[in-house]
Motif scaffolding. Sequence first.
Motif, mmCIF file in Angstrom:
data_model
loop_
_atom_site.group_PDB
_atom_site.id
_atom_site.type_symbol
_atom_site.label_atom_id
_atom_site.label_comp_id
_atom_site.label_asym_id
_atom_site.label_seq_id
_atom_site.Cartn_x
_atom_site.Cartn_y
_atom_site.Cartn_z
ATOM 1 N N LEU A 202 0.823 -1.208 0.000
ATOM 2 C CA LEU A 202 0.000 0.000 0.000
ATOM 3 C C LEU A 202 0.858 1.258 0.000
ATOM 4 O O LEU A 202 1.903 1.310 0.646
ATOM 5 C CB LEU A 202 -0.902 0.039 1.237
ATOM 6 N N GLY A 203 0.369 2.271 -0.706
ATOM 7 C CA GLY A 203 1.049 3.558 -0.681
ATOM 8 C C GLY A 203 0.297 4.589 -1.496
ATOM 9 O O GLY A 203 -0.455 4.249 -2.413
ATOM 10 N N VAL A 204 0.498 5.848 -1.130
ATOM 11 C CA VAL A 204 0.023 6.973 -1.944
ATOM 12 C C VAL A 204 1.283 7.593 -2.526
ATOM 13 O O VAL A 204 2.185 7.979 -1.786
ATOM 14 C CB VAL A 204 -0.736 8.017 -1.093
ATOM 15 N N THR A 205 1.375 7.683 -3.843
ATOM 16 C CA THR A 205 2.607 8.184 -4.439
ATOM 17 C C THR A 205 2.612 9.708 -4.486
ATOM 18 O O THR A 205 1.557 10.335 -4.483
ATOM 19 C CB THR A 205 2.807 7.601 -5.859
ATOM 20 N N GLU A 206 3.801 10.285 -4.499
ATOM 21 C CA GLU A 206 3.946 11.749 -4.585
ATOM 22 C C GLU A 206 3.022 12.444 -3.600
ATOM 23 O O GLU A 206 2.334 13.408 -3.922
ATOM 24 C CB GLU A 206 3.656 12.220 -6.029
ATOM 25 N N ALA A 207 3.023 11.929 -2.369
ATOM 26 C CA ALA A 207 2.064 12.428 -1.373
ATOM 27 C C ALA A 207 2.430 13.820 -0.861
ATOM 28 O O ALA A 207 1.596 14.508 -0.296
ATOM 29 C CB ALA A 207 1.991 11.450 -0.197
ATOM 30 N N GLY A 208 3.692 14.226 -1.034
ATOM 31 C CA GLY A 208 4.058 15.589 -0.677
ATOM 32 C C GLY A 208 4.774 15.705 0.648
ATOM 33 O O GLY A 208 5.340 14.741 1.160
ATOM 34 N N THR A 209 4.736 16.905 1.195
ATOM 35 C CA THR A 209 5.443 17.186 2.442
ATOM 36 C C THR A 209 4.715 16.554 3.626
ATOM 37 O O THR A 209 3.608 16.048 3.493
ATOM 38 C CB THR A 209 5.565 18.709 2.659
#
Length: 358
Positions: A202-209
């Motif tokens: 599982l992951g959210v990509t380019e999730a930010g700061t």
Amino acid sequence: MHTHEIKRFNTKKLFVGNVAVGGDAKISVQSMTFSKTKDIDHTLSQINRLYFAGCDIVRCAVLSSEDARALEVIKKQSPLPIVADIHFNHKHALKVAPFIDAIRINPGNIGGKEKIKAVVDACKERNLPIRIGVNSGSLEKEFEEKYGRSVKGMIESAKYNFKLLEDFDFSDIAISLKSSDVLSTMEAYRGLRSECIYPFHLGVTEAGTSFHATIKSAMALGGLLLEGIGDTMRVSITGELEEEIKVARAILQDSGVQKSGINIISCPTCGRLQSDLVSAVKIVEEKTKHIKTPLNVSVMGCVVNALGEAKGADVAIAFGKGQGLVMRKGEVVAKLKEDKLVERFLEEVEDEVNSRNE
């Protein structure tokens, strides 16, 4: 208090080094070094930081032959299993396969079937799992043209790619379906879950700061975990190694999926407050961060909610005006002046931990 048993999807169990992923294995936490892998000292330093933060598996980028050679040196000294992150050039995968623990490829950018087969054969030789990494931003041209950058496109890409590996008689597969959007991420993992038995990363990509990544990951990853979806996970935060692990562990803890360490219940500050609750909570958090035993503790600023919360806590403080109570399993064990409460509370916490570990 309502307790809900989360039933995880039964997936195939793989091993990344000595870390089991899928099946009945605990949900592992991953991260990725952001140093240039060819910078051996810097990369090892980051791996060691992750290890001490509680990471289970680390991924390193292999962008060149120099990276591949460096990774062999790094692997010998790494306290964590290493996944080689391969894009565009399948030959890098062939170079690192003899000594790393798993390979992550995005088949959409690795080349034709013969190149993928070469990677599969190298992994078969050493029983290495392959993670298929599907990203909404880098779908194969055929899927993007047909479906756009959509959830459907992500799911169809993943199905095509795991079936391609199956055609080569390979099934030690993990899959990730990452988008930078919370809802798309959740819908993609849900949509693919019934289509295969492979474990999901599982992951959210380019999730930010840190702030936005924490919110997005808590929503997407926490939501999926509550539905029984997910076998390993990464919280992606730009440039924040230890924070990634801290947030991932908190998501596992607060979703109730995996109990580990201290769960601190503290009240919001309000007009009833007659003590320095903020300082007390910070001290408790700092002094208990080493504890791995699952424990619910309560640090409350007044008696309105404190006694009720204390009944559900293993150890609790209820502050009053200049004094307060320390409780254990809902029973008062001490009534002390405010400046003595935290010290006694911490003694009770340590005693509770020791009694459980005997």
